[in-house]
Design a protein around this motif. Structure first.
Motif, PDB file in Angstrom:
ATOM      1  N   PHE A  64       0.829  -1.208   0.000  1.00  0.00           N
ATOM      2  CA  PHE A  64       0.000   0.000   0.000  1.00  0.00           C
ATOM      3  C   PHE A  64       0.865   1.261   0.000  1.00  0.00           C
ATOM      4  N   ILE A  65       1.917   1.265   0.802  1.00  0.00           N
ATOM      5  CA  ILE A  65       2.801   2.432   0.882  1.00  0.00           C
ATOM      6  C   ILE A  65       3.505   2.653  -0.462  1.00  0.00           C
ATOM      7  N   ASN A  66       4.049   1.572  -1.045  1.00  0.00           N
ATOM      8  CA  ASN A  66       4.743   1.702  -2.331  1.00  0.00           C
ATOM      9  C   ASN A  66       3.794   2.122  -3.452  1.00  0.00           C
ATOM     10  N   SER A  67       2.582   1.571  -3.417  1.00  0.00           N
ATOM     11  CA  SER A  67       1.592   1.924  -4.428  1.00  0.00           C
ATOM     12  C   SER A  67       1.260   3.412  -4.380  1.00  0.00           C
ATOM     13  N   LYS A  68       1.111   3.918  -3.177  1.00  0.00           N
ATOM     14  CA  LYS A  68       0.782   5.341  -3.017  1.00  0.00           C
ATOM     15  C   LYS A  68       1.952   6.233  -3.412  1.00  0.00           C
TER      16      LYS A  68
END
Length: 360
Positions: free
Chosen positions: A328-332
């Motif tokens: 989720f962090i990398n996607s954002k």
């Protein structure tokens, strides 16, 4: 179906075995996607398909997902899968003899592939296969010396995924008052439902088995039933697909009224582009092969590493929570969809091991 070199190269795996069981006219498909990190492992799925092409597509996709699943969990196993294309129903005697013959095939692979239960098979079936296929069998019954069903660790993994997704969406992993819709109350869905009710979540569910629906409604006063045809129109915080795959497509995605998707079903996207469609709709998608890795991880932890059930569940929840958080962090930060973020992580973990060698 002509299994061409082009199809195999697109799949990116190693070996596809196609075997006709003459006694039942069933077709056994064993796909070994990767055995570079360690032996391949994956469940045995027995069901009827519209045609052989659909069965081959299923086994290739499922084996590839198993490789990603193990990579995301940093486990030294490769992806594999067996699909049995049933042309008719088998009686109990036919089934037992068929599973014994499958065990012979499994044994002949000499440890390149380990099997466990999947759709259409059970721990009891694994007991039968073990007679001729030992020691390459996971998830036998507890009575037979195995860890039993993988449904419990799978359900707890989905639960951990739901909490992590809620934390990213709403700032807290507390589920009290959250509306969660479960599509499909198989073994995993039923366990998940009970877990969520203990957390005081508002649970809505659907299933096509009317007897099961009546039983659940009689047992659980706080749940709400929704007809299957309304699955994609229900307003909820989390949509949890726990039945069939390929249910997220342009049509259903356009109808969704959820904030996030976290479920146990395999291959939930009908095509890779659906991940981007979900992103554009502002729906946070937890990749299925991360969310549902609890079964594979939990059973191997117990049977191959000697962990207790409690230790295996703790390991499953920690791994899934940490992995999803990173996705989720990398996607954002990269402004990519969650599948792209997950694939990037998996590729990084596989890079030093994976070979492009292909056998046909």
């Amino acid at each position: 179906m002509n299994v061409s070199k082009e199809i195999m190269e697109k799949w990116g795996g190693e070996t596809l075995i196609i075997h006709l069981d003459k006694d039942t006219q069933s077709i056994i498909l064993i796909a070994i996607h990767s055995s570079q990190i360690g032996p391949a492992a994956g469940g045995l799925r027995m069901k009827k398909y519209k045609n052989l092409e659909d069965a081959i597509t299923d086994v290739l996709n499922l084996s590839q997902a198993m490789t990603s699943k193990f990579a995301m969990a940093n486990m030294k196993w490769g992806g594999g899968k067996t699909v049995v294309y049933l042309t008719r129903d088998l009686d109990n005697t036919e089934r037992e003899l068929f599973l014994m013959r499958f065990g012979d095939i499994l044994k002949s692979l000499q440890g390149r592939y380990y099997v466990g239960p999947d759709v259409g098979t059970s721990s009891e079936d694994m007991d039968i296969i073990y007679h001729t296929g030992k020691p390459y069998v996971f998830s036998r019954t507890v009575k037979a010396g195995g860890a039993g069903s993988s449904s419990v660790p799978t359900a707890y993994g989905v639960y951990a995924g739901i909490k992590t997704t809620c934390k990213f969406l709403f700032g807290t992993e507390r589920l009290e008052g959250r509306t969660i819709f479960i599509q499909g109350l198989g073994n995993v869905g039923q366990i998940l439902l009970k877990i969520l009710l203990k957390e005081n979540a508002h649970v809505i569910f659907t299933d096509t088995n009317t007897e099961l629906v009546d039983r659940i409604l009689n047992q659980e006063e706080k749940v709400q039933f929704l007809p299957p045809e309304k699955s994609y129109d229900v307003a909820c915080d989390i949509f949890a697909p726990c039945a069939h795959g390929a249910i997220l497509n342009p049509n259903t995605i356009s109808r969704l009224k959820c904030k996030g998707i976290v479920g146990a079903a395999n291959n939930q996207l009908s095509e890779p582009e659906d991940a981007e469609r979900l992103k554009l709709r502002g729906i946070l998608y937890a990749p299925d092969y991360v969310v549902n890795l609890g079964g594979a991880m939990g059973i191997t932890a117990i049977e191959a590493e000697g962990a207790s059930e409690e230790e295996s569940i703790e390991k499953v929840q920690k791994t899934i929570s940490e992995t999803l958080e990173k996705i989720f962090i990398n996607s954002k930060s990269d402004d990519t969809n969650t599948i792209e973020a997950a694939v990037k992580i998996a590729q990084q973990r596989l890079e030093k091991y994976f070979s492009n060698t292909i056998e046909i």
